[in-house]
Write a protein that holds these residues in place. Structure first.
Motif, PDB file in Angstrom:
ATOM      1  N   ASN A  63       0.772  -1.221  -0.013  1.00 52.35           N
ATOM      2  CA  ASN A  63       0.038  -0.066  -0.067  1.00 52.35           C
ATOM      3  C   ASN A  63       0.901   0.942   0.176  1.00 52.35           C
ATOM      4  O   ASN A  63       0.518   2.557  -0.007  1.00 52.35           O
ATOM      5  N   ALA A  64       2.076   1.088  -0.236  1.00 51.68           N
ATOM      6  CA  ALA A  64       3.278   2.292  -0.053  1.00 51.68           C
ATOM      7  C   ALA A  64       2.671   3.302  -1.277  1.00 51.68           C
ATOM      8  O   ALA A  64       2.435   2.644  -2.382  1.00 51.68           O
ATOM      9  N   THR A  65       2.786   4.657  -1.073  1.00 49.31           N
ATOM     10  CA  THR A  65       2.733   5.550  -2.239  1.00 49.31           C
ATOM     11  C   THR A  65       3.840   5.576  -2.790  1.00 49.31           C
ATOM     12  O   THR A  65       5.089   6.049  -2.231  1.00 49.31           O
ATOM     13  N   PRO A  66       3.837   5.488  -4.322  1.00 48.47           N
ATOM     14  CA  PRO A  66       5.028   5.779  -4.989  1.00 48.47           C
ATOM     15  C   PRO A  66       5.483   7.010  -4.947  1.00 48.47           C
ATOM     16  O   PRO A  66       4.924   8.140  -4.654  1.00 48.47           O
ATOM     17  N   ALA A  67       6.732   7.197  -4.893  1.00 45.11           N
ATOM     18  CA  ALA A  67       7.557   8.449  -4.628  1.00 45.11           C
ATOM     19  C   ALA A  67       7.574   8.961  -6.300  1.00 45.11           C
ATOM     20  O   ALA A  67       7.684   8.426  -7.357  1.00 45.11           O
ATOM     21  N   PRO A  68       7.699  10.456  -6.273  1.00 48.36           N
ATOM     22  CA  PRO A  68       7.782  11.028  -7.602  1.00 48.36           C
ATOM     23  C   PRO A  68       9.041  10.798  -8.094  1.00 48.36           C
ATOM     24  O   PRO A  68      10.095  10.440  -7.561  1.00 48.36           O
ATOM     25  N   ALA A  69       8.998  10.922  -9.537  1.00 48.18           N
ATOM     26  CA  ALA A  69      10.283  10.643 -10.262  1.00 48.18           C
ATOM     27  C   ALA A  69      11.408  12.003  -9.940  1.00 48.18           C
ATOM     28  O   ALA A  69      10.680  13.195  -9.933  1.00 48.18           O
ATOM     29  N   PRO A  70      12.452  11.671  -9.857  1.00 53.07           N
ATOM     30  CA  PRO A  70      13.491  12.866  -9.579  1.00 53.07           C
ATOM     31  C   PRO A  70      13.396  14.026 -10.414  1.00 53.07           C
ATOM     32  O   PRO A  70      13.325  15.282 -10.051  1.00 53.07           O
ATOM     33  N   SER A  71      13.219  13.787 -11.672  1.00 52.97           N
ATOM     34  CA  SER A  71      12.997  14.784 -12.802  1.00 52.97           C
ATOM     35  C   SER A  71      11.954  15.686 -12.435  1.00 52.97           C
ATOM     36  O   SER A  71      11.770  16.789 -13.123  1.00 52.97           O
ATOM     37  N   SER A  72      10.881  15.289 -11.628  1.00 54.93           N
ATOM     38  CA  SER A  72       9.572  15.885 -11.482  1.00 54.93           C
ATOM     39  C   SER A  72       9.999  16.911 -10.162  1.00 54.93           C
ATOM     40  O   SER A  72       8.662  17.770  -9.842  1.00 54.93           O
ATOM     41  N   ILE A  73      10.817  16.901  -9.406  1.00 56.01           N
ATOM     42  CA  ILE A  73      11.122  17.859  -8.250  1.00 56.01           C
ATOM     43  C   ILE A  73      11.668  19.002  -8.853  1.00 56.01           C
ATOM     44  O   ILE A  73      13.045  18.799  -9.396  1.00 56.01           O
ATOM     45  N   PRO A  74      11.443  19.981  -8.803  1.00 56.26           N
ATOM     46  CA  PRO A  74      12.139  21.356  -9.307  1.00 56.26           C
ATOM     47  C   PRO A  74      13.304  21.681  -8.411  1.00 56.26           C
ATOM     48  O   PRO A  74      13.145  21.429  -7.039  1.00 56.26           O
ATOM     49  N   ALA A  75      14.340  22.080  -8.964  1.00 58.51           N
ATOM     50  CA  ALA A  75      15.373  22.468  -8.190  1.00 58.51           C
ATOM     51  C   ALA A  75      15.159  23.374  -7.332  1.00 58.51           C
ATOM     52  O   ALA A  75      15.861  23.442  -6.093  1.00 58.51           O
ATOM     53  N   SER A  76      14.226  24.118  -7.285  1.00 58.29           N
ATOM     54  CA  SER A  76      13.726  25.363  -6.401  1.00 58.29           C
ATOM     55  C   SER A  76      13.281  24.622  -5.203  1.00 58.29           C
ATOM     56  O   SER A  76      13.339  25.147  -3.957  1.00 58.29           O
ATOM     57  N   LYS A  77      13.028  23.641  -5.365  1.00 57.64           N
ATOM     58  CA  LYS A  77      12.170  22.921  -4.192  1.00 57.64           C
ATOM     59  C   LYS A  77      13.315  21.874  -3.250  1.00 57.64           C
ATOM     60  O   LYS A  77      13.033  21.612  -2.378  1.00 57.64           O
ATOM     61  N   ALA A  78      14.552  21.845  -3.849  1.00 53.01           N
ATOM     62  CA  ALA A  78      15.296  20.849  -3.410  1.00 53.01           C
ATOM     63  C   ALA A  78      16.308  21.626  -2.283  1.00 53.01           C
ATOM     64  O   ALA A  78      16.626  22.759  -2.584  1.00 53.01           O
ATOM     65  N   GLY A  79      16.552  21.243  -1.127  1.00 50.80           N
ATOM     66  CA  GLY A  79      17.269  21.767  -0.049  1.00 50.80           C
ATOM     67  C   GLY A  79      18.736  21.748  -0.377  1.00 50.80           C
ATOM     68  O   GLY A  79      19.171  21.293  -1.432  1.00 50.80           O
ATOM     69  N   ASP A  80      19.336  22.916   0.182  1.00 52.38           N
ATOM     70  CA  ASP A  80      20.982  22.749  -0.076  1.00 52.38           C
ATOM     71  C   ASP A  80      21.710  21.659   0.698  1.00 52.38           C
ATOM     72  O   ASP A  80      20.966  20.832   1.258  1.00 52.38           O
ATOM     73  N   ALA A  81      22.979  21.847   0.679  1.00 55.91           N
ATOM     74  CA  ALA A  81      23.666  20.624   1.071  1.00 55.91           C
ATOM     75  C   ALA A  81      23.475  20.568   2.507  1.00 55.91           C
ATOM     76  O   ALA A  81      23.595  19.416   3.280  1.00 55.91           O
ATOM     77  N   ALA A  82      23.215  21.637   3.361  1.00 57.82           N
ATOM     78  CA  ALA A  82      23.223  21.783   4.582  1.00 57.82           C
ATOM     79  C   ALA A  82      22.162  21.181   5.052  1.00 57.82           C
ATOM     80  O   ALA A  82      21.835  20.643   6.119  1.00 57.82           O
ATOM     81  N   ALA A  83      20.939  21.526   4.524  1.00 59.50           N
ATOM     82  CA  ALA A  83      19.479  20.813   4.575  1.00 59.50           C
ATOM     83  C   ALA A  83      19.318  19.623   4.469  1.00 59.50           C
ATOM     84  O   ALA A  83      18.799  18.839   5.238  1.00 59.50           O
ATOM     85  N   ILE A  84      20.115  18.999   3.454  1.00 57.75           N
ATOM     86  CA  ILE A  84      20.278  17.623   3.220  1.00 57.75           C
ATOM     87  C   ILE A  84      21.119  16.777   4.578  1.00 57.75           C
ATOM     88  O   ILE A  84      20.617  15.713   4.862  1.00 57.75           O
ATOM     89  N   LEU A  85      22.108  17.410   4.854  1.00 58.86           N
ATOM     90  CA  LEU A  85      23.186  16.842   5.795  1.00 58.86           C
ATOM     91  C   LEU A  85      22.374  16.813   7.056  1.00 58.86           C
ATOM     92  O   LEU A  85      22.594  16.074   7.850  1.00 58.86           O
TER      93      LEU A  85
END
Length: 311
Positions: A63-85
């Protein structure tokens, strides 16, 4: 392409030599564990053996919800390195050969060779402990945007295309509804003791993710000249032709990387790359995602402890 130095190559591949260093103290101390203490080993606890999480886990996985394809995630929505770490790391396990040990296996090789009963006990422990497998797309969305993950997420990865990953690991994971990531080394496709192209396609068709692991396991840190074409471009094209899908993820042979590799991988369309138990690059953590070797020596309890301590 003709095979050269075949005997030397196959000898190297048989060892499946990946860097098995334990997580560095600094890395482990700076990351918040995403897993909690699990029940006691079923072998030592009869009550636990009678209460399997198989059914509940398999239902959750289905029943898991499929994740969006990486290409569908806008660069503006992606966190910077500090946020990822700053986000807690997701446990990621790496397996190689799933077979019983033989008299010819060296002490060191046994870290990369998980006996069949041990592997099955590992996976049962994960299910009984409530772990849910996630895809690399789910991991990517979580790391870049903080997207929600299921409770007790874990990624299972398999390197080097060994046949037993299809004949032993695949049906074992199916019992729990688990999916995995298979990093395929294309030089070995169709050779004795390795998967065929049809098997790789079947894994992909069944919802597992196929990733690139070079042509013949050549160390990325030593690439020169046409090595990027031989080791990355051609194998990736082969995998895309087999699966009919874009290949987004890469695993470094031996877990070894350098920063010079990042732009080369990015311009070839990869969105993330996986290493082995080393510190993540502080400027580009998406291309140094940590995994740990699930040693053939480890009992389910030892595996559980290493998951908690390493992530």
């Amino acid at each position: 392409m003709k095979f050269s130095s075949a005997s030397l190559l196959l000898a190297a591949l048989a060892v499946a030599a990946c860097d098995s260093k334990t997580a560095t103290t600094g890395e482990a101390a700076n990351s918040n564990a995403t897993v909690s203490a699990a029940p006691a080993d079923s072998a030592a606890d009869p009550a636990a053996a009678e209460t399997s999480g198989t059914r509940a886990t398999a239902t959750d996985e289905a029943n898991a919800t499929p994740a969006p394809a990486p290409s569908s995630i806008p660069a503006s929505k992606a966190g910077d390195a500090a946020a990822i770490l700053a986000r807690p790391q997701v446990p990621i396990l790496c397996y190689h050969q799933i077979r019983d040990w033989t008299a010819r296996d060296s002490k060191g090789a046994k870290d990369y060779i998980t006996p069949i009963a041990t592997f099955k006990a590992h996976i049962k422990m994960l299910a009984d402990s409530g772990y849910h497998t996630i895809s690399p797309d789910q991991l990517y969305a979580y790391m870049t945007t903080g997207a929600k993950l299921p409770s007790k997420p874990i990624m299972l990865t398999f390197d080097d295309t060994d046949l037993d990953q299809f004949t032993i690991a695949r049906p074992t994971l199916e019992q729990y509804g688990y999916k995995a990531m298979y990093f395929v080394m294309t030089v070995s496709l169709g050779r004795p003791h390795y998967m065929t192209k049809a098997m790789v396609k079947q894994l992909s068709d069944e919802g597992n993710i196929i990733g690139s692991h070079t042509w013949d396991h050549h160390n990325v840190k030593k690439y020169q000249g046409k090595d990027w074409e031989t080791q990355i471009d051609k194998p990736t094209k082969t995998l895309e032709e087999i699966t009919g899908k874009k290949i987004n993820y890469f695993a470094y042979p031996f877990g070894l990387w350098n920063t010079q590799a990042f732009p080369e991988l990015k311009k070839r369309g990869f969105v993330a790359a996986f290493s082995l138990a080393e510190k993540r690059d502080q400027q580009d953590p998406m291309f140094t995602i940590r995994r740990i070797i699930a040693s053939g020596y480890w009992s389910p309890k030892t595996l559980r402890n290493n998951i908690v301590q390493s992530f």
